[in-house]
Design a protein around this motif. Structure first.
Motif, mmCIF file in Angstrom:
data_model
loop_
_atom_site.group_PDB
_atom_site.id
_atom_site.type_symbol
_atom_site.label_atom_id
_atom_site.label_comp_id
_atom_site.label_asym_id
_atom_site.label_seq_id
_atom_site.Cartn_x
_atom_site.Cartn_y
_atom_site.Cartn_z
ATOM 1 N N GLU A 197 -4.750 -14.520 -8.973
ATOM 2 C CA GLU A 197 -3.990 -15.732 -8.608
ATOM 3 C C GLU A 197 -3.234 -15.523 -7.299
ATOM 4 O O GLU A 197 -3.013 -16.465 -6.540
ATOM 5 C CB GLU A 197 -2.995 -16.085 -9.717
ATOM 6 C CG GLU A 197 -3.600 -16.835 -10.896
ATOM 7 C CD GLU A 197 -4.482 -15.957 -11.787
ATOM 8 O OE1 GLU A 197 -4.371 -14.718 -11.718
ATOM 9 O OE2 GLU A 197 -5.298 -16.536 -12.526
ATOM 10 N N LEU A 198 -2.795 -14.283 -7.065
ATOM 11 C CA LEU A 198 -2.093 -13.972 -5.815
ATOM 12 C C LEU A 198 -2.591 -12.636 -5.295
ATOM 13 O O LEU A 198 -2.654 -11.653 -6.032
ATOM 14 C CB LEU A 198 -0.572 -13.895 -6.061
ATOM 15 C CG LEU A 198 0.269 -13.424 -4.865
ATOM 16 C CD1 LEU A 198 0.144 -14.384 -3.681
ATOM 17 C CD2 LEU A 198 1.738 -13.259 -5.264
ATOM 18 N N LYS A 199 -2.966 -12.625 -4.010
ATOM 19 C CA LYS A 199 -3.384 -11.379 -3.357
ATOM 20 C C LYS A 199 -2.450 -11.131 -2.189
ATOM 21 O O LYS A 199 -2.235 -12.028 -1.363
ATOM 22 C CB LYS A 199 -4.800 -11.499 -2.810
ATOM 23 C CG LYS A 199 -5.845 -11.874 -3.814
ATOM 24 C CD LYS A 199 -7.209 -11.879 -3.130
ATOM 25 C CE LYS A 199 -8.183 -12.772 -3.854
ATOM 26 N NZ LYS A 199 -9.511 -12.756 -3.204
ATOM 27 N N VAL A 200 -1.906 -9.913 -2.147
ATOM 28 C CA VAL A 200 -0.994 -9.553 -1.064
ATOM 29 C C VAL A 200 -1.573 -8.358 -0.323
ATOM 30 O O VAL A 200 -2.092 -7.417 -0.948
ATOM 31 C CB VAL A 200 0.403 -9.194 -1.632
ATOM 32 C CG1 VAL A 200 1.314 -8.664 -0.520
ATOM 33 C CG2 VAL A 200 1.034 -10.409 -2.309
ATOM 34 N N TYR A 201 -1.522 -8.419 0.995
ATOM 35 C CA TYR A 201 -1.864 -7.248 1.804
ATOM 36 C C TYR A 201 -0.565 -6.760 2.425
ATOM 37 O O TYR A 201 0.049 -7.431 3.249
ATOM 38 C CB TYR A 201 -2.884 -7.604 2.887
ATOM 39 C CG TYR A 201 -3.308 -6.388 3.674
ATOM 40 C CD1 TYR A 201 -4.311 -5.547 3.199
ATOM 41 C CD2 TYR A 201 -2.697 -6.065 4.882
ATOM 42 C CE1 TYR A 201 -4.685 -4.420 3.901
ATOM 43 C CE2 TYR A 201 -3.069 -4.936 5.591
ATOM 44 C CZ TYR A 201 -4.072 -4.113 5.092
ATOM 45 O OH TYR A 201 -4.427 -3.000 5.794
ATOM 46 N N LEU A 202 -0.123 -5.581 1.965
ATOM 47 C CA LEU A 202 1.164 -5.049 2.390
ATOM 48 C C LEU A 202 0.961 -4.021 3.493
ATOM 49 O O LEU A 202 0.146 -3.108 3.353
ATOM 50 C CB LEU A 202 1.832 -4.397 1.177
ATOM 51 C CG LEU A 202 3.328 -4.133 1.238
ATOM 52 C CD1 LEU A 202 4.108 -5.421 1.440
ATOM 53 C CD2 LEU A 202 3.771 -3.443 -0.058
ATOM 54 N N SER A 203 1.699 -4.175 4.580
ATOM 55 C CA SER A 203 1.581 -3.197 5.667
ATOM 56 C C SER A 203 2.967 -2.832 6.173
ATOM 57 O O SER A 203 3.958 -3.479 5.831
ATOM 58 C CB SER A 203 0.754 -3.774 6.813
ATOM 59 O OG SER A 203 1.482 -4.810 7.453
ATOM 60 N N ALA A 204 3.017 -1.756 6.946
ATOM 61 C CA ALA A 204 4.244 -1.353 7.633
ATOM 62 C C ALA A 204 3.820 -0.442 8.775
ATOM 63 O O ALA A 204 2.754 0.175 8.712
ATOM 64 C CB ALA A 204 5.192 -0.623 6.695
ATOM 65 N N ASP A 205 4.643 -0.373 9.810
ATOM 66 C CA ASP A 205 4.337 0.511 10.940
ATOM 67 C C ASP A 205 4.258 1.960 10.467
ATOM 68 O O ASP A 205 5.000 2.355 9.560
ATOM 69 C CB ASP A 205 5.436 0.412 12.005
ATOM 70 C CG ASP A 205 5.378 -0.923 12.734
ATOM 71 O OD1 ASP A 205 4.397 -1.666 12.511
ATOM 72 O OD2 ASP A 205 6.311 -1.212 13.492
#
Ligand code: C5P
Length: 218
Positions: free
Chosen positions: A140-148
């Motif tokens: 239902e929800l897809k998140v792509y998490l990033s950080a430097d």
């Protein structure tokens, strides 16, 4: 609603684990750390003396260990043949070997079945590299998490009790390189994923954002 599945994918050290556990806790959902499953497999192969760079040897051996994941976000567990290996799977040896092991198609297909079994009828936050793209594209929800990279290395070094920053960053980037470049289920932003960059956000801010997205997705 029990059907809710939230997929959280991203690079090493982007804050996936803390974020996923926080979101699961807030929404009363279960939690699955798929990275811990690949780490558990890697730990077992190393212990058995299997050469983790020998694809045929890894493929031949990977069906032997019984890997089980607990899904309580407050106390996640991972066992191999009934033994809890939560601490052992975070070692430098496992860090260095897990990406080559995870690139082996037989390992992926075995753990894929286990992951889908745990997800079952839903009600869960699942973190990994290929959850939104391969494991559960219907989430239902897809998140792509990033950080430097600097932020990721700083957080990870802190977690590990003051490990050397440069070598921590080196190890994160090396895993990203292998995870993004492999042929089977590479790390990628899934179709329909929401990109959340956590570089300048605190953990509670990231959790809030995802909880809001989940409420909208319901
Ligand atoms: O998330 P974590 O950093 O613990 O994952 C360890 C490794 O497991 C990753 O670097 C990647 O090689 C592998 N992995 C994967 N697919 C997933 C989760 C983790 O290939 N869904």
């Amino acid at each position: 609603p029990t059907a809710l599945v939230i997929a959280i994918d991203g690079t090493s050290g982007s804050g996936k684990s803390s974020t996923s556990r926080g979101v699961a806790g807030r929404l009363g959902l279960r939690y699955l750390d798929t990275g811990a499953m690949f780490r558990a497999m890697t730990w077992w192969l190393l212990r058995e003396g299997v050469d983790v760079h020998d694809v045929a040897a890894v493929a031949a051996a990977c069906g032997r260990p019984v890997i089980e994941s607990g899904t309580d976000p407050l106390a996640p567990t991972i066992t191999v043949d009934g033994v809890d290996v939560s601490v052992e799977i975070r070692s430098d040896e496992v860090n260095a070997a897990v990406s080559p092991v995870s690139a082996v198609p037989e390992v992926r297909s075995l753990l894929l079945d286990l992951q889908r079994e745990v997800i079952g009828t839903g009600g869960i936050v699942v973190e990994g590299r290929d959850i939104g793209s391969v494991v559960w594209p219907q989430a239902e929800l897809k998140v792509y998490l990033s950080a430097d990279p600097d932020a990721r290395a700083q957080r990870r070094a802190l977690e590990e009790g003051g490990s050397d920053l440069a070598s921590t960053q080196q190890s994160l980037l090396e895993r990203d390189r292998i995870d993004s470049g492999r042929a089977t289920a590479p790390l990628t932003m899934a179709d329909g994923a929401v990109h959340v960059d956590s570089t300048h956000l605190t953990l509670p801010e990231v959790v809030d954002r995802i909880v809001t997205l989940a409420e909208e997705a319901r």
